[in-house]
Write a protein that holds these residues in place. Structure first.
Motif, PDB file in Angstrom:
ATOM      1  N   ILE A 190      84.046  33.760 -77.207  1.00 19.75           N
ATOM      2  CA  ILE A 190      85.108  34.281 -76.348  1.00 19.75           C
ATOM      3  C   ILE A 190      85.243  33.431 -75.095  1.00 19.75           C
ATOM      4  O   ILE A 190      86.351  33.049 -74.687  1.00 19.75           O
ATOM      5  CB  ILE A 190      84.821  35.747 -75.985  1.00 19.75           C
ATOM      6  N   PHE A 191      84.111  33.102 -74.476  1.00 16.44           N
ATOM      7  CA  PHE A 191      84.163  32.303 -73.252  1.00 16.44           C
ATOM      8  C   PHE A 191      84.672  30.892 -73.534  1.00 16.44           C
ATOM      9  O   PHE A 191      85.560  30.383 -72.852  1.00 16.44           O
ATOM     10  CB  PHE A 191      82.765  32.223 -72.618  1.00 16.44           C
ATOM     11  N   LEU A 192      84.097  30.263 -74.565  1.00 13.23           N
ATOM     12  CA  LEU A 192      84.402  28.865 -74.838  1.00 13.23           C
ATOM     13  C   LEU A 192      85.873  28.654 -75.173  1.00 13.23           C
ATOM     14  O   LEU A 192      86.555  27.814 -74.566  1.00 13.23           O
ATOM     15  CB  LEU A 192      83.512  28.374 -76.001  1.00 13.23           C
ATOM     16  N   GLY A 225     101.209  32.169 -80.505  1.00 13.34           N
ATOM     17  CA  GLY A 225     100.926  30.981 -81.313  1.00 13.34           C
ATOM     18  C   GLY A 225      99.755  30.196 -80.771  1.00 13.34           C
ATOM     19  O   GLY A 225      98.907  29.701 -81.533  1.00 13.34           O
ATOM     20  N   LYS A 226      99.703  30.094 -79.439  1.00 10.86           N
ATOM     21  CA  LYS A 226      98.602  29.353 -78.821  1.00 10.86           C
ATOM     22  C   LYS A 226      97.269  30.062 -79.047  1.00 10.86           C
ATOM     23  O   LYS A 226      96.257  29.434 -79.394  1.00 10.86           O
ATOM     24  CB  LYS A 226      98.883  29.195 -77.322  1.00 10.86           C
ATOM     25  N   ILE A 227      97.251  31.389 -78.866  1.00 13.86           N
ATOM     26  CA  ILE A 227      96.004  32.149 -79.033  1.00 13.86           C
ATOM     27  C   ILE A 227      95.495  32.051 -80.472  1.00 13.86           C
ATOM     28  O   ILE A 227      94.320  31.770 -80.722  1.00 13.86           O
ATOM     29  CB  ILE A 227      96.226  33.621 -78.640  1.00 13.86           C
ATOM     30  N   ILE A 228      96.384  32.290 -81.430  1.00 16.51           N
ATOM     31  CA  ILE A 228      95.960  32.274 -82.843  1.00 16.51           C
ATOM     32  C   ILE A 228      95.592  30.857 -83.277  1.00 16.51           C
ATOM     33  O   ILE A 228      94.629  30.642 -84.016  1.00 16.51           O
ATOM     34  CB  ILE A 228      97.072  32.852 -83.732  1.00 16.51           C
ATOM     35  N   GLY A 229      96.355  29.866 -82.813  1.00 14.21           N
ATOM     36  CA  GLY A 229      96.063  28.477 -83.181  1.00 14.21           C
ATOM     37  C   GLY A 229      94.703  28.039 -82.692  1.00 14.21           C
ATOM     38  O   GLY A 229      93.922  27.426 -83.440  1.00 14.21           O
ATOM     39  N   ILE A 230      94.365  28.381 -81.441  1.00  9.95           N
ATOM     40  CA  ILE A 230      93.052  27.997 -80.902  1.00  9.95           C
ATOM     41  C   ILE A 230      91.946  28.797 -81.591  1.00  9.95           C
ATOM     42  O   ILE A 230      90.834  28.289 -81.802  1.00  9.95           O
ATOM     43  CB  ILE A 230      93.026  28.202 -79.373  1.00  9.95           C
ATOM     44  N   ALA A 231      92.230  30.049 -81.961  1.00 11.85           N
ATOM     45  CA  ALA A 231      91.232  30.828 -82.713  1.00 11.85           C
ATOM     46  C   ALA A 231      90.935  30.152 -84.046  1.00 11.85           C
ATOM     47  O   ALA A 231      89.768  30.078 -84.479  1.00 11.85           O
ATOM     48  CB  ALA A 231      91.750  32.241 -82.953  1.00 11.85           C
ATOM     49  N   ALA A 232      91.976  29.648 -84.707  1.00  6.11           N
ATOM     50  CA  ALA A 232      91.774  28.942 -85.987  1.00  6.11           C
ATOM     51  C   ALA A 232      90.961  27.670 -85.781  1.00  6.11           C
ATOM     52  O   ALA A 232      90.099  27.324 -86.607  1.00  6.11           O
ATOM     53  CB  ALA A 232      93.126  28.606 -86.613  1.00  6.11           C
ATOM     54  N   VAL A 233      91.204  26.978 -84.658  1.00  2.81           N
ATOM     55  CA  VAL A 233      90.414  25.780 -84.346  1.00  2.81           C
ATOM     56  C   VAL A 233      88.947  26.156 -84.157  1.00  2.81           C
ATOM     57  O   VAL A 233      88.032  25.490 -84.664  1.00  2.81           O
ATOM     58  CB  VAL A 233      90.957  25.096 -83.078  1.00  2.81           C
ATOM     59  N   GLY A 234      88.720  27.257 -83.423  1.00  4.16           N
ATOM     60  CA  GLY A 234      87.348  27.705 -83.188  1.00  4.16           C
ATOM     61  C   GLY A 234      86.634  28.081 -84.472  1.00  4.16           C
ATOM     62  O   GLY A 234      85.473  27.717 -84.672  1.00  4.16           O
ATOM     63  N   LEU A 235      87.322  28.812 -85.343  1.00  4.33           N
ATOM     64  CA  LEU A 235      86.705  29.194 -86.613  1.00  4.33           C
ATOM     65  C   LEU A 235      86.398  27.970 -87.467  1.00  4.33           C
ATOM     66  O   LEU A 235      85.350  27.888 -88.106  1.00  4.33           O
ATOM     67  CB  LEU A 235      87.641  30.139 -87.377  1.00  4.33           C
ATOM     68  N   THR A 236      87.339  27.021 -87.485  1.00  7.71           N
ATOM     69  CA  THR A 236      87.111  25.789 -88.240  1.00  7.71           C
ATOM     70  C   THR A 236      85.878  25.051 -87.735  1.00  7.71           C
ATOM     71  O   THR A 236      85.015  24.623 -88.518  1.00  7.71           O
ATOM     72  CB  THR A 236      88.336  24.864 -88.128  1.00  7.71           C
ATOM     73  N   GLN A 237      85.799  24.932 -86.404  1.00  9.33           N
ATOM     74  CA  GLN A 237      84.653  24.220 -85.828  1.00  9.33           C
ATOM     75  C   GLN A 237      83.353  24.980 -86.091  1.00  9.33           C
ATOM     76  O   GLN A 237      82.312  24.376 -86.386  1.00  9.33           O
ATOM     77  CB  GLN A 237      84.855  24.051 -84.326  1.00  9.33           C
ATOM     78  N   PHE A 238      83.418  26.308 -85.998  1.00  7.66           N
ATOM     79  CA  PHE A 238      82.225  27.130 -86.222  1.00  7.66           C
ATOM     80  C   PHE A 238      81.710  26.965 -87.660  1.00  7.66           C
ATOM     81  O   PHE A 238      80.510  26.786 -87.896  1.00  7.66           O
ATOM     82  CB  PHE A 238      82.565  28.592 -85.934  1.00  7.66           C
ATOM     83  N   LEU A 239      82.621  27.022 -88.633  1.00 11.93           N
ATOM     84  CA  LEU A 239      82.223  26.867 -90.036  1.00 11.93           C
ATOM     85  C   LEU A 239      81.685  25.464 -90.305  1.00 11.93           C
ATOM     86  O   LEU A 239      80.701  25.288 -91.037  1.00 11.93           O
ATOM     87  CB  LEU A 239      83.420  27.170 -90.956  1.00 11.93           C
ATOM     88  N   LEU A 326      87.052  38.076 -84.112  1.00 16.43           N
ATOM     89  CA  LEU A 326      88.476  37.829 -83.893  1.00 16.43           C
ATOM     90  C   LEU A 326      89.066  38.835 -82.911  1.00 16.43           C
ATOM     91  O   LEU A 326      89.870  38.477 -82.051  1.00 16.43           O
ATOM     92  CB  LEU A 326      89.221  37.884 -85.231  1.00 16.43           C
ATOM     93  N   GLY A 327      88.682  40.112 -83.062  1.00 10.08           N
ATOM     94  CA  GLY A 327      89.238  41.139 -82.180  1.00 10.08           C
ATOM     95  C   GLY A 327      88.909  40.884 -80.724  1.00 10.08           C
ATOM     96  O   GLY A 327      89.769  40.989 -79.843  1.00 10.08           O
ATOM     97  N   GLY A 328      87.620  40.563 -80.467  1.00 15.85           N
ATOM     98  CA  GLY A 328      87.217  40.284 -79.088  1.00 15.85           C
ATOM     99  C   GLY A 328      87.905  39.053 -78.538  1.00 15.85           C
ATOM    100  O   GLY A 328      88.346  39.029 -77.387  1.00 15.85           O
TER     101      GLY A 328
END
Length: 453
Positions: A190-192, A225-239, A326-328
C-alpha cells in the motif's frame, strides 16, 4: 469503461517498460538470494577447526575434555610462562589456563588468545568445564548424573483445534507467522505503490500532460485507470519477485553447492545444542546415540511445523490475501491520487499524508502488540471490521480462524469504504488536477467536495 481500460494499458505498459522497473524486478531477487545464501557461505567459511592448548595445574580436567571435529584440545605441562611461549609459536586458537582450583571454588580460569576470543569458543569452553565440574560434584556427593538426567522432565504441549471439520494440529508460531507475513506484505504494498500513484499524478500535473489527457477523458476515469494500472504493475512485480527469487536461490545454491541460511527453527535447534556444549554435527561416535536422539527430536520438530503449516486454511488465507491486498490498495490508492492532484510538488504532500498513514501505522503496530495476543478480542474485531485498518488486521486474524459472518462483514465494509474513498478522492481530483500555484489546506479541500465542475 473503454477509456478507463485504455488508461490502464497506458499506465501499465509505460511503467513496466521503464528501466527502473526492470532493474528493481531483476535486482531484488538477486539481493534476496544473496541475503539467503551469504549467511550459509559465511557459516561454511567459519567452520575451520580450532585447537585450544590446555595447561591444567589442578589435574581436574586431565583426559576429561573431549575432542570434537571442530574443537581439539592439546594438553601442556610446565609453568604458565612456558605455556605462553609455546602457544606464541603456534597457530592455535587459544591457551586455556586452569590454576590449582578445587571443584568447590573453580575461580581463576583464564583464556589467552592472540586475537579476541569469539563468544562461541568462550561459551563452548565454559560449558565443557562446567559440565566436568558438575560431574565431579555429582560423584563427590554420591549422586549419578545419568540418574539426574532421567529425572529431568521435558514437556511439550500439543495444541489441537476442535472444529466442525474435525481435529487439526495447531501451532501458534506458524499461525502467527502466516498472518504477520501477509499483513506486512500488504502494508508495504500500500505504501510503496500508493506513493507511486501520488508521484505519478504530481508528475503529470506539473508537466501539464494531464491537460491534454483531461480533454479526452473525465478526471474520474483518469484516476481509476491510474490506480488500477499501477496495481497491475505492482502485482506483476510481486509475482516476478516470487518466481525469480525461487529461481535465483535454487540456481545459486546448485551452482556453488551452498545451502541457504538456516531457518529460524534450525537456528533455534542449533543454539539450543550449542548452549548445552554439544554440536549434533560434530559429535564423536561415542555420542552418536545422543546425536541420534537430537536428530530425531529435530526431525519431529520439522515434521510438526510442516504438519501445522499444511493444517492452515491455505486456500482461505490466499483468497483473503488477494482480496485485502487489492481492497486495501484501492482504498488508500485513491486517497494518494487525490493528494497528488491537490498539490503542485511532493514537498506539499507532507501535511496531507499524516491522516492517511496514521491508520496504516496504527493497524501495523496493533497487529503485533494486541491482535496476536488476542485475535478474537474486541480490539482485534473492530480493527478488522473498520475498512481503514481491516486489510492488515484481518490478515493477522484469518489464520487463527474467523467466523464467516465477520469475514463477510469486513469485506463488505471494505468494498463500501473503497467506493466512499473513491468518490471522495474523485471530487478532490476533478478540481485539483487542473489547479496550479495555489496553496491548499484542509478547508480548501472541503470546499472542493461540493464544487460543481
Amino acid at each position: 469503461m473503454h477509456k478507463i481500460w485504455l488508461i490502464i494499458q497506458r499506465e501499465y505498459l509505460t511503467r513496466v517498460r521503464k528501466k527502473s522497473f526492470i532493474i528493481m524486478t531483476l535486482l531484488t531477487p538477486l539481493l534476496l538470494a544473496t541475503f539467503m545464501i551469504l549467511p550459509g557461505l559465511l557459516i561454511t567459511m567459519s567452520g575451520d577447526e580450532e585447537t585450544v592448548m590446555v595447561l591444567d595445574e589442578s589435574g581436574l580436567f586431565e583426559n576429561k575434555l573431549e575432542n570434537k571435529k571442530d574443537l581439539k584440545f592439546v594438553h601442556l605441562a610446565g609453568s604458565l610462562e612456558q605455556a605462553k611461549a609455546v602457544y606464541q609459536e603456534t597457530d592455535n586458537t587459544a591457551l586455556l589456563y586452569i590454576p590449582k582450583i578445587t571443584i568447590d571454588d573453580p575461580k581463576g580460569i583464564t583464556i589467552y588468545g592472540k586475537k579476541n576470543t569469539s563468544i562461541q569458543t568462550q561459551m563452548r569452553l565454559e560449558n565443557a568445564l562446567e559440565k566436568e565440574i558438575e560431574n565431579q560434584r555429582f560423584v563427590a556427593s554420591g549422586l549419578d548424573r545419568a540418574t539426574l538426567d532421567k529425572i529431568e522432565a521435558d514437556v511439550k504441549l500439543n495444541t489441537i483445534n476442535l472444529s466442525d471439520e474435525g481435529e487439526k494440529d495447531n501451532n501458534a508460531i506458524i499461525t502467527s507467522a502466516a498472518g504477520v507475513v501477509a499483513a506486512v506484505i500488504i502494508y508495504f504494498f500500500i505504501f510503496l505503490y500508493g506513493v507511486q500513484i501520488m508521484r505519478g499524478v504530481i508528475e503529470e500535473k506539473t508537466s501539464r500532460i494531464v491537460e491534454v489527457i483531461i480533454s479526452s477523458v473525465k478526471p474520474f476515469q483518469l484516476m481509476m485507470g491510474k490506480i488500477i494500472g499501477i496495481a497491475a504493475v505492482g502485482l506483476t512485480q510481486f509475482l516476478l519477485w516470487i518466481i525469480l527469487s525461487f529461481v535465483a536461490v535454487t540456481a545459486v545454491s546448485a551452482a556453488f553447492g551452498i545451502d541457504a541460511a538456516p531457518s529460524p527453527m534450525e537456528q533455534y535447534q542449533a543454539g539450543k545444542v550449542a548452549a548445552e556444549g554439544e554440536s549434533v554435527a560434530n559429535l564423536d561416535e561415542e555420542t552418536s546415540e545422543e546425536a541420534a536422539a537430537n536428530s530425531d527430536e529435530f526431525a519431529n520438530t520439522i515434521q510438526d511445523v510442516t504438519q501445522s503449516f499444511t493444517n492452515l486454511p491455505l486456500l482461505l488465507i490466499f483468497g483473503c490475501f488477494l482480496f485485502y491486498f487489492l481492497g486495501g490498495y484501492l482504498l488508500y490508492g485513491s486517497l494518494f491520487g487525490a493528494i497528488g492532484a491537490a498539490v503542485d510538488n511532493e514537498t506539499d504532500t507532507q501535511q496531507f499524508m499524516m491522516p492517511i498513514t496514521i491508520p496504516l501505522v496504527i493497524s501495523f503496530i496493533m497487529s503485533y502488540s494486541v491482535v496476536l495476543k488476542n485475535p478474537d478480542g474486541a480490539v482485534a474485531f473492530w480493527m478488522s471490521i473498520i475498512p481503514f485498518t481491516s486489510p492488515i488486521v484481518m490478515m493477522v486474524r484469518v489464520p487463527f480462524g474467523v467466523p464467516a459472518w465477520e469475514l463477510l462483514l469486513s469485506m463488505g465494509l471494505l468494498i463500501l469504504g473503497f467506493i466512499f474513498t473513491t468518490w471522495l478522492a474523485s471530487r478532490i481530483y476533478r478540481v485539483g488536477i487542473l489547479m496550479y500555484g495555489k496553496k491548499i489546506n484542509y478547508k480548501e479541500l472541503s470546499k472542493w467536495l461540493f464544487y460543481r465542475v
